[in-house]
Design a protein around this motif. Sequence first.
Motif, PDB file in Angstrom:
ATOM      1  N   ARG A 181       0.868  -1.174   0.000  1.00 50.83           N
ATOM      2  CA  ARG A 181       0.000   0.000   0.000  1.00 50.83           C
ATOM      3  C   ARG A 181       0.898   1.215   0.000  1.00 50.83           C
ATOM      4  O   ARG A 181       1.813   1.318   0.806  1.00 50.83           O
ATOM      5  N   ALA A 182       0.626   2.121  -0.896  1.00 46.53           N
ATOM      6  CA  ALA A 182       1.379   3.365  -0.972  1.00 46.53           C
ATOM      7  C   ALA A 182       1.148   4.153   0.311  1.00 46.53           C
ATOM      8  O   ALA A 182       0.094   4.054   0.937  1.00 46.53           O
ATOM      9  N   THR A 183       2.143   4.945   0.693  1.00 52.01           N
ATOM     10  CA  THR A 183       2.045   5.752   1.908  1.00 52.01           C
ATOM     11  C   THR A 183       2.144   7.228   1.561  1.00 52.01           C
ATOM     12  O   THR A 183       3.028   7.635   0.808  1.00 52.01           O
ATOM     13  N   ALA A 184       1.228   8.012   2.130  1.00 49.98           N
ATOM     14  CA  ALA A 184       1.209   9.464   1.941  1.00 49.98           C
ATOM     15  C   ALA A 184       1.452  10.139   3.284  1.00 49.98           C
ATOM     16  O   ALA A 184       1.009   9.650   4.328  1.00 49.98           O
ATOM     17  N   LEU A 185       2.148  11.264   3.231  1.00 43.91           N
ATOM     18  CA  LEU A 185       2.379  12.091   4.403  1.00 43.91           C
ATOM     19  C   LEU A 185       1.582  13.382   4.227  1.00 43.91           C
ATOM     20  O   LEU A 185       1.799  14.117   3.255  1.00 43.91           O
ATOM     21  N   ILE A 186       0.656  13.642   5.148  1.00 43.22           N
ATOM     22  CA  ILE A 186      -0.178  14.837   5.111  1.00 43.22           C
ATOM     23  C   ILE A 186       0.311  15.769   6.213  1.00 43.22           C
ATOM     24  O   ILE A 186       0.347  15.387   7.380  1.00 43.22           O
ATOM     25  N   VAL A 187       0.670  16.996   5.834  1.00 39.73           N
ATOM     26  CA  VAL A 187       1.153  17.971   6.809  1.00 39.73           C
ATOM     27  C   VAL A 187       0.263  19.209   6.696  1.00 39.73           C
ATOM     28  O   VAL A 187       0.338  19.955   5.722  1.00 39.73           O
ATOM     29  N   GLU A 188      -0.581  19.373   7.682  1.00 33.02           N
ATOM     30  CA  GLU A 188      -1.598  20.430   7.663  1.00 33.02           C
ATOM     31  C   GLU A 188      -1.956  20.744   9.107  1.00 33.02           C
ATOM     32  O   GLU A 188      -2.240  19.825   9.878  1.00 33.02           O
ATOM     33  N   GLN A 201      -0.226  11.440   9.378  1.00 34.39           N
ATOM     34  CA  GLN A 201      -0.639  12.834   9.551  1.00 34.39           C
ATOM     35  C   GLN A 201       0.313  13.565  10.485  1.00 34.39           C
ATOM     36  O   GLN A 201       0.703  13.019  11.518  1.00 34.39           O
ATOM     37  N   CYS A 202       0.645  14.790  10.119  1.00 34.63           N
ATOM     38  CA  CYS A 202       1.449  15.658  10.984  1.00 34.63           C
ATOM     39  C   CYS A 202       0.856  17.059  10.979  1.00 34.63           C
ATOM     40  O   CYS A 202       0.327  17.513   9.967  1.00 34.63           O
ATOM     41  N   GLU A 203       1.010  17.750  12.105  1.00 31.26           N
ATOM     42  CA  GLU A 203       0.519  19.111  12.239  1.00 31.26           C
ATOM     43  C   GLU A 203       1.602  20.129  11.907  1.00 31.26           C
ATOM     44  O   GLU A 203       1.312  21.256  11.532  1.00 31.26           O
ATOM     45  N   SER A 204       2.871  19.724  12.028  1.00 36.30           N
ATOM     46  CA  SER A 204       3.976  20.653  11.803  1.00 36.30           C
ATOM     47  C   SER A 204       5.017  20.039  10.877  1.00 36.30           C
ATOM     48  O   SER A 204       5.110  18.814  10.741  1.00 36.30           O
ATOM     49  N   ALA A 205       5.822  20.918  10.266  1.00 31.30           N
ATOM     50  CA  ALA A 205       6.902  20.452   9.406  1.00 31.30           C
ATOM     51  C   ALA A 205       7.967  19.732  10.228  1.00 31.30           C
ATOM     52  O   ALA A 205       8.584  18.779   9.750  1.00 31.30           O
ATOM     53  N   GLU A 206       8.160  20.163  11.468  1.00 31.00           N
ATOM     54  CA  GLU A 206       9.152  19.510  12.320  1.00 31.00           C
ATOM     55  C   GLU A 206       8.766  18.058  12.597  1.00 31.00           C
ATOM     56  O   GLU A 206       9.617  17.163  12.553  1.00 31.00           O
ATOM     57  N   ALA A 207       7.482  17.804  12.851  1.00 30.80           N
ATOM     58  CA  ALA A 207       7.007  16.431  13.051  1.00 30.80           C
ATOM     59  C   ALA A 207       7.158  15.633  11.759  1.00 30.80           C
ATOM     60  O   ALA A 207       7.565  14.471  11.777  1.00 30.80           O
ATOM     61  N   ALA A 208       6.847  16.265  10.640  1.00 29.97           N
ATOM     62  CA  ALA A 208       6.977  15.595   9.347  1.00 29.97           C
ATOM     63  C   ALA A 208       8.433  15.270   9.038  1.00 29.97           C
ATOM     64  O   ALA A 208       8.732  14.223   8.460  1.00 29.97           O
ATOM     65  N   LEU A 242      10.153  11.796   7.899  1.00 25.54           N
ATOM     66  CA  LEU A 242      11.066  11.669   6.762  1.00 25.54           C
ATOM     67  C   LEU A 242      12.382  11.020   7.170  1.00 25.54           C
ATOM     68  O   LEU A 242      12.959  10.246   6.397  1.00 25.54           O
ATOM     69  N   ASP A 243      12.869  11.320   8.376  1.00 23.57           N
ATOM     70  CA  ASP A 243      14.104  10.703   8.864  1.00 23.57           C
ATOM     71  C   ASP A 243      13.990   9.188   8.880  1.00 23.57           C
ATOM     72  O   ASP A 243      14.949   8.483   8.587  1.00 23.57           O
ATOM     73  N   LYS A 244      12.807   8.688   9.218  1.00 27.66           N
ATOM     74  CA  LYS A 244      12.600   7.244   9.343  1.00 27.66           C
ATOM     75  C   LYS A 244      12.081   6.592   8.071  1.00 27.66           C
ATOM     76  O   LYS A 244      12.374   5.429   7.804  1.00 27.66           O
ATOM     77  N   SER A 245      11.285   7.323   7.281  1.00 26.39           N
ATOM     78  CA  SER A 245      10.500   6.675   6.229  1.00 26.39           C
ATOM     79  C   SER A 245      10.530   7.357   4.873  1.00 26.39           C
ATOM     80  O   SER A 245       9.677   7.059   4.034  1.00 26.39           O
ATOM     81  N   ALA A 246      11.448   8.260   4.614  1.00 28.84           N
ATOM     82  CA  ALA A 246      11.413   9.033   3.359  1.00 28.84           C
ATOM     83  C   ALA A 246      11.331   8.136   2.131  1.00 28.84           C
ATOM     84  O   ALA A 246      10.577   8.405   1.200  1.00 28.84           O
ATOM     85  N   GLY A 247      12.089   7.048   2.125  1.00 26.25           N
ATOM     86  CA  GLY A 247      12.132   6.174   0.950  1.00 26.25           C
ATOM     87  C   GLY A 247      10.870   5.386   0.705  1.00 26.25           C
ATOM     88  O   GLY A 247      10.653   4.892  -0.396  1.00 26.25           O
ATOM     89  N   THR A 262       1.326  19.138   1.667  1.00 26.71           N
ATOM     90  CA  THR A 262       1.590  20.046   2.772  1.00 26.71           C
ATOM     91  C   THR A 262       1.036  21.436   2.497  1.00 26.71           C
ATOM     92  O   THR A 262       1.055  21.908   1.369  1.00 26.71           O
ATOM     93  N   ASP A 263       0.554  22.056   3.554  1.00 26.35           N
ATOM     94  CA  ASP A 263       0.175  23.460   3.510  1.00 26.35           C
ATOM     95  C   ASP A 263       1.449  24.285   3.626  1.00 26.35           C
ATOM     96  O   ASP A 263       2.478  23.786   4.097  1.00 26.35           O
ATOM     97  N   VAL A 264       1.414  25.532   3.197  1.00 19.90           N
ATOM     98  CA  VAL A 264       2.577  26.409   3.349  1.00 19.90           C
ATOM     99  C   VAL A 264       2.710  26.848   4.809  1.00 19.90           C
ATOM    100  O   VAL A 264       3.772  26.708   5.412  1.00 19.90           O
ATOM    101  N   GLN A 265       1.629  27.382   5.378  1.00 20.73           N
ATOM    102  CA  GLN A 265       1.653  27.851   6.766  1.00 20.73           C
ATOM    103  C   GLN A 265       1.328  26.690   7.691  1.00 20.73           C
ATOM    104  O   GLN A 265       0.263  26.087   7.588  1.00 20.73           O
ATOM    105  N   LEU A 266       2.267  26.385   8.598  1.00 22.24           N
ATOM    106  CA  LEU A 266       2.114  25.247   9.494  1.00 22.24           C
ATOM    107  C   LEU A 266       2.417  25.667  10.928  1.00 22.24           C
ATOM    108  O   LEU A 266       3.031  26.707  11.164  1.00 22.24           O
ATOM    109  N   ALA A 267       2.003  24.833  11.871  1.00 23.08           N
ATOM    110  CA  ALA A 267       2.432  25.019  13.257  1.00 23.08           C
ATOM    111  C   ALA A 267       3.944  24.810  13.293  1.00 23.08           C
ATOM    112  O   ALA A 267       4.484  24.024  12.529  1.00 23.08           O
ATOM    113  N   GLY A 268       4.631  25.531  14.132  1.00 24.73           N
ATOM    114  CA  GLY A 268       6.090  25.394  14.220  1.00 24.73           C
ATOM    115  C   GLY A 268       6.804  26.466  13.414  1.00 24.73           C
ATOM    116  O   GLY A 268       6.187  27.402  12.907  1.00 24.73           O
TER     117      GLY A 268
END
Length: 124
Positions: free
Chosen positions: A8-15, A37-44, A48-53, A60-66
């Motif tokens: 199953r493909a995996t998507a990262l949602i940052v909003e 799902q992540c609320e901030s770019a830092e969480a995302a 990415l550190d663990k699962s980018a590949g 992702t939204d432009v304006q995020l928490a953090g």
Amino acid sequence: MGQAKPFRATALIVEDDLMQREMLSLLLEESGYDVIQCESAEAAERVLDKSAGTLCLLLTDVQLAGRMTGVELAHVAKDRNPKLDIVVTSGRPLMQPLPNGAKFWAKPWAPLDVLREAEIAQLS
């Protein structure tokens, strides 16, 4: 012997807007994606550190928490996975350059846009 799970493909949602994040997640899950799902770019970035590949799609939204913006996150993500399909969204005009191949969607976007992008990312 255990049976292998189908890929199953995996998507990262940052909003940072919970309702939009939930709607995006639901649309992608209905399209056959596993969703992180992540609320901030830092969480995302930690994801990415663990699962980018293993990721196929980043929305992702432009304006995020953090402190980091979605545009900055898009550059980090592209560095870690050059094949990643990236969509950056905002209700305002985009003032920063995106990484090569990334797309910009002005809000409001249509759910059909998400479904189409999900299909494209799975084929990539």
